[in-house]
Design an enzyme around this catalytic site. Structure first.
Site, PDB file in Angstrom:
ATOM      1  N   CYS A   1       0.766  -1.122   0.170  1.00 45.69           N
ATOM      2  CA  CYS A   1       0.068  -0.189  -0.014  1.00 45.69           C
ATOM      3  C   CYS A   1       0.737   1.322  -0.027  1.00 45.69           C
ATOM      4  CB  CYS A   1      -1.002   0.010   1.193  1.00 45.69           C
ATOM      5  SG  CYS A   1      -2.147  -1.220   1.036  1.00 45.69           S
TER       6      CYS A   1
HETATM    7  N1  LIG Z   1      -2.881  -6.207   1.290  1.00 45.11           N
HETATM    8  C1  LIG Z   1      -3.248  -5.168   2.119  1.00 45.11           C
HETATM    9  O1  LIG Z   1      -2.862  -5.044   3.285  1.00 45.11           O
HETATM   10  C2  LIG Z   1      -4.165  -4.234   1.384  1.00 45.11           C
HETATM   11  C3  LIG Z   1      -5.129  -3.427   2.192  1.00 45.11           C
HETATM   12  C4  LIG Z   1      -5.911  -2.566   1.716  1.00 45.11           C
HETATM   13  C5  LIG Z   1      -6.025  -2.724   0.268  1.00 45.11           C
HETATM   14  N2  LIG Z   1      -5.233  -3.775  -0.565  1.00 45.11           N
HETATM   15  C6  LIG Z   1      -5.497  -3.487  -1.887  1.00 45.11           C
HETATM   16  O2  LIG Z   1      -6.475  -4.667  -2.388  1.00 45.11           O
HETATM   17  C7  LIG Z   1      -5.962  -5.328  -3.484  1.00 45.11           C
HETATM   18  C8  LIG Z   1      -5.319  -6.800  -3.288  1.00 45.11           C
HETATM   19  O3  LIG Z   1      -4.388  -6.624  -2.692  1.00 45.11           O
HETATM   20  P1  LIG Z   1      -3.969  -8.065  -1.869  1.00 45.11           P
HETATM   21  O4  LIG Z   1      -2.805  -7.697  -0.766  1.00 45.11           O
HETATM   22  O5  LIG Z   1      -5.150  -9.057  -1.473  1.00 45.11           O
HETATM   23  O6  LIG Z   1      -3.098  -8.816  -2.941  1.00 45.11           O
HETATM   24  P2  LIG Z   1      -2.583 -10.325  -2.954  1.00 45.11           P
HETATM   25  O7  LIG Z   1      -1.457 -10.408  -3.974  1.00 45.11           O
HETATM   26  O8  LIG Z   1      -2.295 -10.853  -1.886  1.00 45.11           O
HETATM   27  O9  LIG Z   1      -4.075 -11.216  -3.684  1.00 45.11           O
HETATM   28  C9  LIG Z   1      -4.304 -10.987  -5.053  1.00 45.11           C
HETATM   29  C10 LIG Z   1      -4.995 -12.327  -5.554  1.00 45.11           C
HETATM   30  O10 LIG Z   1      -5.504 -12.177  -6.642  1.00 45.11           O
HETATM   31  C11 LIG Z   1      -5.282 -13.214  -7.501  1.00 45.11           C
HETATM   32  N3  LIG Z   1      -5.601 -12.838  -8.793  1.00 45.11           N
HETATM   33  C12 LIG Z   1      -4.941 -11.966  -9.641  1.00 45.11           C
HETATM   34  N4  LIG Z   1      -5.691 -11.805 -10.722  1.00 45.11           N
HETATM   35  C13 LIG Z   1      -6.719 -12.571 -10.644  1.00 45.11           C
HETATM   36  C14 LIG Z   1      -7.850 -12.745 -11.711  1.00 45.11           C
HETATM   37  N5  LIG Z   1      -7.986 -12.130 -12.685  1.00 45.11           N
HETATM   38  N6  LIG Z   1      -8.762 -13.483 -11.150  1.00 45.11           N
HETATM   39  C15 LIG Z   1      -8.756 -14.118  -9.824  1.00 45.11           C
HETATM   40  N7  LIG Z   1      -7.687 -14.150  -9.267  1.00 45.11           N
HETATM   41  C16 LIG Z   1      -6.721 -13.133  -9.468  1.00 45.11           C
HETATM   42  C17 LIG Z   1      -4.005 -13.439  -7.268  1.00 45.11           C
HETATM   43  O11 LIG Z   1      -3.561 -14.845  -7.527  1.00 45.11           O
HETATM   44  C18 LIG Z   1      -3.857 -13.288  -5.800  1.00 45.11           C
HETATM   45  O12 LIG Z   1      -4.063 -14.645  -4.963  1.00 45.11           O
HETATM   46  C19 LIG Z   1      -4.940  -4.467  -4.109  1.00 45.11           C
HETATM   47  O13 LIG Z   1      -5.528  -3.286  -4.736  1.00 45.11           O
HETATM   48  C20 LIG Z   1      -4.319  -3.711  -2.763  1.00 45.11           C
HETATM   49  O14 LIG Z   1      -3.712  -2.548  -3.099  1.00 45.11           O
HETATM   50  C21 LIG Z   1      -4.399  -4.334   0.134  1.00 45.11           C
END
Ligand SMILES: NC(=O)c1ccc[n+]([C@@H]2O[C@H](COP(=O)([O-])OP(=O)(O)OC[C@H]3O[C@@H](n4cnc5c(N)ncnc54)[C@H](O)[C@@H]3O)[C@@H](O)[C@H]2O)c1
Length: 396
Positions: free
Chosen positions: A253
């Site tokens: 983030c």
């Molecule tokens: N990690 C955090 O603390 C956090 C907090 C708030 C917001 N976010 C936001 O949330 C979003 C997701 O982040 P995250 O940390 O969960 O990411 P992550 O990498 O942990 O997980 C994303 C998942 O999406 C899957 N994926 C990618 N493309 C796909 C598709 N087309 N269909 C199905 N699955 C797919 C990947 O295989 C992966 O398992 C981002 O925009 C991030 O900025 C993250």
């Protein structure tokens, strides 16, 4: 409700469990087949969700993971929670969001509420998602995720949830969905406001962390402790919020989201100078740390054995994305030091394994997880602490 969640990472799985705990039937869709197999075997890959919780919801038929997108058809609510990284030039990479939208357009034949939780710049729901989904009429809302992995005080349930929709019907449906497992809903006038609020929150942190990192360097040059100054300043009951200096910023983030805001600012002709400068200061912190280590250890670290303690980007999580530990280790090695690292939560990383915590010539503490022994760290001849938690150690 039958709820499909695209992406079963930190955010997607957290929401999946939140929704399952409210009694919804959750289908967790992820392209990563290994992850899907693990989840269906009741193995959680994130802090804050136990294997027991996951297995319990699977047993109750409230949760199942899928690697085939057909599973999304027939869902009343579909949540997009996919990565939104930066490309090689540090510009937004919305390819995962586009793929998710195109997949919905192709696979989903029944009307649904489509919610984007992935962090992105204002206009993403409208221009990058809804515009790509026109095979069936859907409702669209934005509800940016604010989860803070490892935070035991604030979670999905008690962190107020922002909602902005393309239509009143979308807002109403989104409120019904999130209201079933979140204590407080904050409705805003458009998805753009919700999207902007999220990236502004993280930009606020990025800029303040950069300010405190710069201040730590000023304080050190003045021969005073920045942490003592911050503690003193924080006794003011209004108008001040303490931030802590550190070796840089990490995770998905803080190092990333402000660049999404800078990108959109650039598009509308506003120079995002604060964001750019904050990025520079934070990215330069590993070099500052190594400079201090070299001078603190007597002017040269060539040939010395160094243990870097904690390589994840913050305490008590295993996430190494964008961790400043990578640059710290590379820069120590560039100075000729023989570097190992210790982090039992991370285990293996960049083709290397966690070394046992032991005395070395130098210990550089980047992140300190609970239970890591100060006494063993202090057994090294010289200790540089980036966490401000080791009494008597040199550091920031
Ligand atoms: N990690 C955090 O603390 C956090 C907090 C708030 C917001 N976010 C936001 O949330 C979003 C997701 O982040 P995250 O940390 O969960 O990411 P992550 O990498 O942990 O997980 C994303 C998942 O999406 C899957 N994926 C990618 N493309 C796909 C598709 N087309 N269909 C199905 N699955 C797919 C990947 O295989 C992966 O398992 C981002 O925009 C991030 O900025 C993250």
């Amino acid at each position: 409700m039958r709820v499909g969640i695209i992406g079963q990472g930190y955010v997607g799985l957290t929401i999946a469990v939140g929704a399952a705990s409210a009694g919804h039937e959750v289908l967790g869709f992820d392209l990563n087949e290994d992850l899907v197999a693990k989840l269906n075997a009741g193995k959680s890959h994130i802090e804050g969700i136990t294997d027991e919780d996951l297995a319990g919801f699977i047993h109750l038929k409230k949760y199942q993971a899928y690697s085939s997108p057909e599973s999304l058809n027939g869902c009343e609510v579909i949540v997009i929670a996919v990565p939104t990284p930066l490309d090689g030039e540090r510009n937004p990479d919305l390819s995962y969001v586009h793929t998710a939208a195109e997949l919905i357009n192709k696979q989903v034949k029944t009307s649904a509420l489509i919610i984007n939780e992935s962090t992105s710049y204002p206009g993403t729901l409208r221009k990058e998602i809804a515009s790509r989904i026109n095979s069936v009429e859907h409702l669209f809302a934005s509800s940016p995720e604010r989860v803070d992995p490892g935070n035991s005080q604030w979670g999905t349930k008690n962190t107020p949830r922002l909602i902005g929709g393309l239509t009143p019907a979308a807002v109403a449906k989104a409120k019904e969905f999130y209201g079933s497992f979140c204590d407080s809903i904050v409705e805003v006038s458009s998805p753009e406001v919700a999207e902007a609020a999220k990236i502004f929150e993280n930009t606020f942190r990025q800029v303040n962390i950069a300010l405190v990192n710069e201040f730590a360097q000023i304080s050190d040059a003045l021969g005073i402790s920045s942490r003592e100054v911050i503690e003193a300043a924080a006794t003011k009951p209004y108008g001040f919020m303490p931030f802590s200096p550190g070796p840089g910023v990490g995770g998905h983030c803080i190092p990333v989201d402000p660049s999404y805001l800078a990108h959109v600012a650039n598009e509308v002709g506003v120079p995002a100078t604060f964001i750019k400068r904050a990025n520079e200061v934070n990215l330069a912190m590993p070099a500052y740390v190594v400079k201090r280590v070299v001078s603190g250890a007597g002017g040269s670290i060539a040939g010395k054995s160094v243990i870097v303690v904690g390589v994840s980007y913050k305490a008590n999580v295993a996430d190494t994305r964008e961790t400043p530990a990578a640059a710290v280790i590379d820069l120590l090695r560039a100075q000729g030091a023989i570097v190992v690292w210790h982090d039992d939560l991370v285990g293996s990383w960049r083709g290397e394994s966690s070394a046992p915590l032991a005395a070395h010539d130098i210990a550089v503490v980047v992140t300190k997880h609970d239970g890591v022994s100060d006494a063993i760290i202090k057994a090294s001849k010289y200790v540089f602490d980036c966490t401000g938690t080791i009494a008597g150690a040199d550091g920031i």
